[in-house]
Scaffold this motif. Structure first.
Motif, PDB file in Angstrom:
ATOM      1  N   PHE A 299      26.637  49.002  -1.468  1.00  0.00           N
ATOM      2  CA  PHE A 299      25.445  49.592  -0.861  1.00  0.00           C
ATOM      3  C   PHE A 299      24.343  49.663  -1.834  1.00  0.00           C
ATOM      4  N   ALA A 300      24.565  50.268  -3.065  1.00  0.00           N
ATOM      5  CA  ALA A 300      23.537  50.488  -3.790  1.00  0.00           C
ATOM      6  C   ALA A 300      22.570  49.174  -4.265  1.00  0.00           C
ATOM      7  N   ARG A 301      23.495  48.115  -4.471  1.00  0.00           N
ATOM      8  CA  ARG A 301      23.324  46.799  -4.690  1.00  0.00           C
ATOM      9  C   ARG A 301      22.203  46.190  -3.679  1.00  0.00           C
ATOM     10  N   TRP A 302      22.714  46.453  -2.380  1.00  0.00           N
ATOM     11  CA  TRP A 302      22.032  45.974  -1.087  1.00  0.00           C
ATOM     12  C   TRP A 302      20.842  46.332  -1.101  1.00  0.00           C
ATOM     13  N   MET A 303      20.817  47.857  -1.029  1.00  0.00           N
ATOM     14  CA  MET A 303      19.560  48.545  -0.811  1.00  0.00           C
ATOM     15  C   MET A 303      18.350  48.201  -1.920  1.00  0.00           C
ATOM     16  N   ASP A 304      18.932  48.018  -3.349  1.00  0.00           N
ATOM     17  CA  ASP A 304      18.020  47.504  -4.421  1.00  0.00           C
ATOM     18  C   ASP A 304      17.383  46.408  -4.079  1.00  0.00           C
ATOM     19  N   ALA A 305      18.133  45.391  -3.577  1.00  0.00           N
ATOM     20  CA  ALA A 305      17.483  44.010  -3.185  1.00  0.00           C
ATOM     21  C   ALA A 305      16.903  44.068  -2.146  1.00  0.00           C
ATOM     22  N   HIS A 306      16.991  44.681  -1.030  1.00  0.00           N
ATOM     23  CA  HIS A 306      16.703  44.565   0.306  1.00  0.00           C
ATOM     24  C   HIS A 306      15.765  45.437   0.792  1.00  0.00           C
ATOM     25  N   VAL A 307      15.727  46.515   0.006  1.00  0.00           N
ATOM     26  CA  VAL A 307      14.652  47.940   0.538  1.00  0.00           C
ATOM     27  C   VAL A 307      13.894  47.981  -0.738  1.00  0.00           C
ATOM     28  N   LEU A 308      14.530  48.684  -1.830  1.00  0.00           N
ATOM     29  CA  LEU A 308      13.758  49.128  -3.004  1.00  0.00           C
ATOM     30  C   LEU A 308      12.773  48.006  -3.621  1.00  0.00           C
ATOM     31  N   ARG A 309      13.343  46.864  -3.744  1.00  0.00           N
ATOM     32  CA  ARG A 309      12.575  45.678  -4.390  1.00  0.00           C
ATOM     33  C   ARG A 309      12.464  44.612  -3.445  1.00  0.00           C
TER      34      ARG A 309
END
Length: 284
Positions: free
Chosen positions: A257-267
């Motif tokens: 989850f954290a990896r997906w959010m980092d790649a697709h939302v945060l960055r």
């Protein structure tokens, strides 16, 4: 008349830490892009209000934005439970929000009461139900005319309503086509309203009665094509059913989850988002 601005400007101006915010939309027109921008801007301690929390709230809860949840049914539509919501409520990761659970009818009536400026919603409901045992805001009263036992809950008056729509005209009038859900009521009940739209046009080219939200009800309008994906926008693009299935796998693991959010939302790369918008447009 609303201000026309970018989505980052609208979120920065209208959503603040500690606000009660309703991101609404029923089956379609769910404002995913606006929720992602709220996550990127690092908002905290929000009361998140929504009739049907689905994956957009799963993402916000998993990123620690929610201090309180006010909702009726919660789940990944057609797939199963919301894994980030469950982890937060059961295990306190990344935090444990307070939960106020209602029925669909209660939420709809509470928005209606908020839009009318009333302190509470009174309706037939919860007879024989046990939800009142876990939600002290569910009360009972007697009709002064018939003596009938009725349910009562507090009106919903969010600080901010956020919705997505198909189009707005240059004066700020908003057209919603297809299922309207409670989008009109939540905007009228809220103190501030942000609307993202697929298209801004000179005139709506629609019957006046088709204009769900006239310009005086809205504070900010943002041009965000594809802003409802992976939900659908009636007449513009379809629901991305594959993503809802994929989200169940992504959200099952904290690290994934954290990896997906980092790649697709945060960055998230704006160029990638624009490419997805063009792809969605080709499916209309």
């Amino acid at each position: 008349m609303p201000d026309f601005m970018t989505l980052p400007e609208a979120i920065s101006r209208h959503i603040h830490d500690g606000d009660a915010v309703a991101f609404e939309g029923f089956t379609h027109l769910i404002p995913h892009a606006a929720a992602h921008e709220t996550i990127r801007q690092g908002r905290r301690d929000l009361t998140l209000i929504r009739m049907t929390p689905d994956i957009v709230y799963d993402q916000m809860i998993g990123m620690g934005l929610a201090a309180r949840l006010v909702f009726s049914y919660a789940g990944n539509p057609g797939v199963g439970l919301l894994r980030r919501l469950r982890d937060a409520v059961e295990n306190g990761w990344p935090n444990r929000p307070v939960v106020d659970e209602y029925s669909h009818a209660a939420m709809a009536n509470a928005y209606e009461a908020g839009a009318a400026g009333l302190p509470c919603a009174v309706f037939r409901g919860y007879l024989g139900a046990e939800l009142a045992e876990v939600n002290p805001n569910v009360r009972a009263l007697r009709c002064p005319f018939s003596g009938e036992r009725l349910a009562a809950i507090p009106a919903l008056r969010p600080d901010v309503a956020v919705i997505h729509a198909q189009r707005a005209d240059r004066r700020g009038n908003v057209l919603i086509e297809g299922i309207t859900g409670v989008n009109k009521e939540v905007v009228l009940a809220a103190r501030r309203a942000v609307v993202t739209v697929e298209e801004i046009v000179p005139v709506l080219d629609a019957h006046p009665n088709a204009c769900v939200l006239p310009r005086w009800t809205v504070d900010a309008i943002c041009h965000v094509p594809g802003g409802a994906h992976p939900s659908y926008a009636h007449g513009v693009y379809d629901r991305d059913n594959a993503f809802y299935l994929e989200w169940d796998r992504i959200s099952a693991d904290r690290d994934a989850f954290a990896r997906w959010m980092d790649a697709h939302v945060l960055r998230a790369d704006p160029a990638v988002f624009e490419q997805r918008v063009r792809h969605l447009g080709s499916r209309a």
